[in-house]
Design a protein around this motif. Structure first.
Motif, mmCIF file in Angstrom:
data_model
loop_
_atom_site.group_PDB
_atom_site.id
_atom_site.type_symbol
_atom_site.label_atom_id
_atom_site.label_comp_id
_atom_site.label_asym_id
_atom_site.label_seq_id
_atom_site.Cartn_x
_atom_site.Cartn_y
_atom_site.Cartn_z
ATOM 1 N N LEU A 50 -4.706 53.135 4.188
ATOM 2 C CA LEU A 50 -4.571 52.615 2.823
ATOM 3 C C LEU A 50 -5.175 51.215 2.703
ATOM 4 N N LEU A 51 -4.996 50.391 3.709
ATOM 5 C CA LEU A 51 -5.565 49.047 3.673
ATOM 6 C C LEU A 51 -7.087 49.095 3.792
ATOM 7 N N ASP A 52 -7.597 50.029 4.564
ATOM 8 C CA ASP A 52 -9.051 50.225 4.630
ATOM 9 C C ASP A 52 -9.602 50.583 3.253
ATOM 10 N N ARG A 53 -8.887 51.447 2.553
ATOM 11 C CA ARG A 53 -9.328 51.846 1.209
ATOM 12 C C ARG A 53 -9.343 50.650 0.263
ATOM 13 N N LEU A 54 -8.316 49.826 0.348
ATOM 14 C CA LEU A 54 -8.272 48.644 -0.507
ATOM 15 C C LEU A 54 -9.433 47.707 -0.194
ATOM 16 N N ALA A 55 -9.710 47.500 1.088
ATOM 17 C CA ALA A 55 -10.799 46.610 1.475
ATOM 18 C C ALA A 55 -12.148 47.157 1.042
ATOM 19 N N ALA A 56 -12.295 48.484 1.101
ATOM 20 C CA ALA A 56 -13.579 49.104 0.770
ATOM 21 C C ALA A 56 -13.806 49.226 -0.732
ATOM 22 N N ALA A 57 -12.734 49.108 -1.518
ATOM 23 C CA ALA A 57 -12.864 49.314 -2.960
ATOM 24 C C ALA A 57 -13.675 48.217 -3.630
ATOM 25 N N GLY A 58 -13.742 47.068 -3.017
ATOM 26 C CA GLY A 58 -14.565 45.984 -3.553
ATOM 27 C C GLY A 58 -13.966 45.257 -4.727
ATOM 28 N N THR A 59 -12.693 45.449 -4.989
ATOM 29 C CA THR A 59 -12.027 44.730 -6.062
ATOM 30 C C THR A 59 -10.913 43.884 -5.486
ATOM 31 N N LYS A 60 -10.675 42.730 -6.062
ATOM 32 C CA LYS A 60 -9.613 41.887 -5.533
ATOM 33 C C LYS A 60 -8.337 41.980 -6.359
ATOM 34 N N ASP A 61 -8.385 42.616 -7.522
ATOM 35 C CA ASP A 61 -7.216 42.754 -8.388
ATOM 36 C C ASP A 61 -6.663 44.167 -8.279
ATOM 37 N N VAL A 62 -5.445 44.309 -7.754
ATOM 38 C CA VAL A 62 -4.858 45.639 -7.577
ATOM 39 C C VAL A 62 -3.383 45.609 -7.947
ATOM 40 N N ASP A 63 -2.859 46.785 -8.263
ATOM 41 C CA ASP A 63 -1.417 46.983 -8.390
ATOM 42 C C ASP A 63 -0.940 47.436 -7.014
ATOM 43 N N LEU A 64 -0.242 46.552 -6.312
ATOM 44 C CA LEU A 64 0.139 46.844 -4.936
ATOM 45 C C LEU A 64 1.099 48.024 -4.836
ATOM 46 N N ILE A 65 1.902 48.259 -5.859
ATOM 47 C CA ILE A 65 2.801 49.407 -5.832
ATOM 48 C C ILE A 65 1.992 50.698 -5.819
ATOM 49 N N LYS A 66 1.104 50.845 -6.756
ATOM 50 C CA LYS A 66 0.335 52.078 -6.887
ATOM 51 C C LYS A 66 -0.565 52.319 -5.683
ATOM 52 N N GLU A 67 -1.222 51.261 -5.193
ATOM 53 C CA GLU A 67 -2.257 51.432 -4.191
ATOM 54 C C GLU A 67 -1.739 51.362 -2.754
ATOM 55 N N TYR A 68 -0.510 50.888 -2.557
ATOM 56 C CA TYR A 68 -0.050 50.724 -1.176
ATOM 57 C C TYR A 68 1.435 51.048 -1.002
ATOM 58 N N ALA A 69 2.309 50.314 -1.704
ATOM 59 C CA ALA A 69 3.748 50.443 -1.471
ATOM 60 C C ALA A 69 4.269 51.837 -1.786
ATOM 61 N N VAL A 71 -1.481 41.994 -7.811
ATOM 62 C CA VAL A 71 -1.807 40.963 -6.829
ATOM 63 C C VAL A 71 -3.321 40.791 -6.740
ATOM 64 N N LYS A 72 -3.713 39.688 -6.129
ATOM 65 C CA LYS A 72 -5.117 39.434 -5.819
ATOM 66 C C LYS A 72 -5.259 39.470 -4.312
ATOM 67 N N LEU A 73 -6.151 40.319 -3.826
ATOM 68 C CA LEU A 73 -6.305 40.475 -2.397
ATOM 69 C C LEU A 73 -6.964 39.251 -1.771
ATOM 70 N N GLU A 74 -7.722 38.495 -2.578
ATOM 71 C CA GLU A 74 -8.364 37.273 -2.128
ATOM 72 C C GLU A 74 -8.020 36.167 -3.100
ATOM 73 N N GLY A 75 -7.784 34.962 -2.572
ATOM 74 C CA GLY A 75 -7.412 33.852 -3.445
ATOM 75 C C GLY A 75 -8.532 33.393 -4.343
#
Length: 413
Positions: free
Chosen positions: A131-150, A409-413
């Motif tokens: 799941l974290l690989d998918r988030l990193a590969a998506a190329g977006t820094k703005d995500v809903d952490l519940i939907k995409e991970y938790a 959340v923002k994956l990068e500051g």
């Protein structure tokens, strides 16, 4: 309506958005001014002090078997609509008193041993990495952490356990959400009976077919362990198997989703504690325990009065509903030093999040393991993870579970 001498300005309204976001100031007043509080809107008792919550969870004056009376009081049309879901929920451990509870728990424990949880650790780590690989590969820094991970991590763990294809996640999420509006005590859903019936019907049909297939064609795994689990010659009935699969899937992902979400939110809101964890990763165990205490995934547990009795000067009558407020008990300053401080180094932490006594959560070890792995890997992979300042968390509208529906959340500051 029970007589009450509660302060006139003290009202617990779980539908108030500000209370959803932060119920703890109200809980503090309830503990201090009206610890056994009658709520006219909920038509229920609200119990908030640690010792009272603990004692009631261990007492035989309350019962978990609260569905039958509720079902019998329904209008005929509603009763017909909810017939199937009440049938299966009545078979859940969470709604059964001894001796039925004792028998089923004794059988189920064979599938929830410490060794079984240890064997699952590599799979949990693999799912987290995926799941974290998918988030990193998506190329977006703005995500809903519940939907995409938790949400996905514990859901995939449970689906793998039950031999359910991962591509059915959306279906199972819809079915679980439909059931949750009924089971979790949603206050603002007008169609919750229709949704609950639909969700239960879809889930029970799926699991009944899966159990039939697995029985005809055995395959090693958790589901087969449940099918074969015996204790002194006793085993689960077909309906109990279906009900147990629904329980494992529903409770097994919802609680851990909220644990991961709440842990992330607390660590980002308390950067000094996050710095401690980064400096000493071995603090992950006490971090998860402090999350479970400070703002845990279980807001309340629900019971009904089994027999008339007096409790702190209040007359609790048979059949009345009682919300034992676990999250309030876990902030009781009579039990915890500096109770309103989030401290991941806390040593004495006898929180009540997973219950007490015979109804202590069977899945607690698994939830803890998933929480530890999910949080450690998340902050390792995204060291600049930050809350989205322009989009605050959206909290669940529910009395029982405690967590966010969305956590931007923002994956990068």
């Amino acid at each position: 309506m029970p007589a009450s001498s509660r302060p006139k300005d003290l009202v617990y309204d779980p539908t108030d958005p500000s209370v959803m976001a932060d119920p703890f100031p109200v809980y503090a007043r309830l503990r201090e001014e009206d610890p056994v509080h009658w709520s006219p809107s909920l038509k229920s008792w609200i119990v908030t002090r640690y010792t009272d919550v603990r004692d009631l969870l261990l007492s035989d004056t309350l019962s978990v078997n609260r569905l039958l009376q509720f079902y019998q009081s329904l209008p005929p049309a509603d009763a017909l609509l909810l017939k199937d879901i009440v049938r299966y929920l009545n078979l859940w451990l969470a709604f059964r008193d001894p001796p039925d509870h004792t028998r089923v728990r004794r059988i189920m424990r064979h599938a929830f041993t410490a060794d079984a949880i240890a064997e699952m650790r590599p799979r949990i780590e693999d799912i987290s990495d995926l799941l974290l690989d998918r988030l990193a590969a998506a190329g977006t820094k703005d995500v809903d952490l519940i939907k995409e991970y938790a949400l996905q991590l514990p859901a995939f763990v449970i689906m793998d356990l039950l031999d359910v294809p991962r591509d059915m996640l959306d279906d199972f999420k819809d079915w679980s959400d439909d059931m949750a509006v009924f089971i979790g005590g949603a206050r603002n859903s007008e169609d919750k009976y229709e949704r609950a019936a639909r969700g239960c019907r879809n889930m029970s049909t799926y699991f009944r077919k899966l159990i039939e297939e697995r029985t005809a064609h055995p395959k090693p795994g958790f589901l087969m362990d449940l099918i074969n689990a015996r204790d002194e010659g006793d085993k689960l009935s077909d309906d109990e198997l279906v009900a147990t699969c629904i329980l494992v899937l529903f409770a097994g992902h919802e609680t851990t989703t909220n644990l991961i979400g709440n842990a992330t939110l607390l660590l980002l809101r308390n950067p000094d504690e996050l710095s401690k964890l980064r400096a000493d990763p071995d603090l992950i165990d006490t971090t998860i325990e402090e999350v479970l205490r400070f703002d845990g995934p279980t807001n309340a547990l629900v019971r009904v009065v089994a027999k008339d009795h007096d409790f702190h000067g209040r007359k609790l009558r048979e059949g009345e509903r009682v919300f034992v407020m676990v999250n309030s008990a876990n902030r009781d300053p009579q039990m915890f030093d500096d109770a309103d401080s989030f401290d991941i180094t806390r040593k004495q932490n006898r929180h009540l999040t997973f219950g007490q006594g015979i109804h202590l959560c069977l899945g607690a070890k698994l939830a803890r393991e998933e929480g530890r792995i999910a949080i450690r890997k998340l902050f390792d992979r995204f060291p600049d993870l930050a809350l989205d300042a322009e989009n605050p968390p959206e909290w669940l509208d529910a009395m029982v579970p405690r967590g966010t529906r969305r956590l931007p959340v923002k994956l990068e500051g």
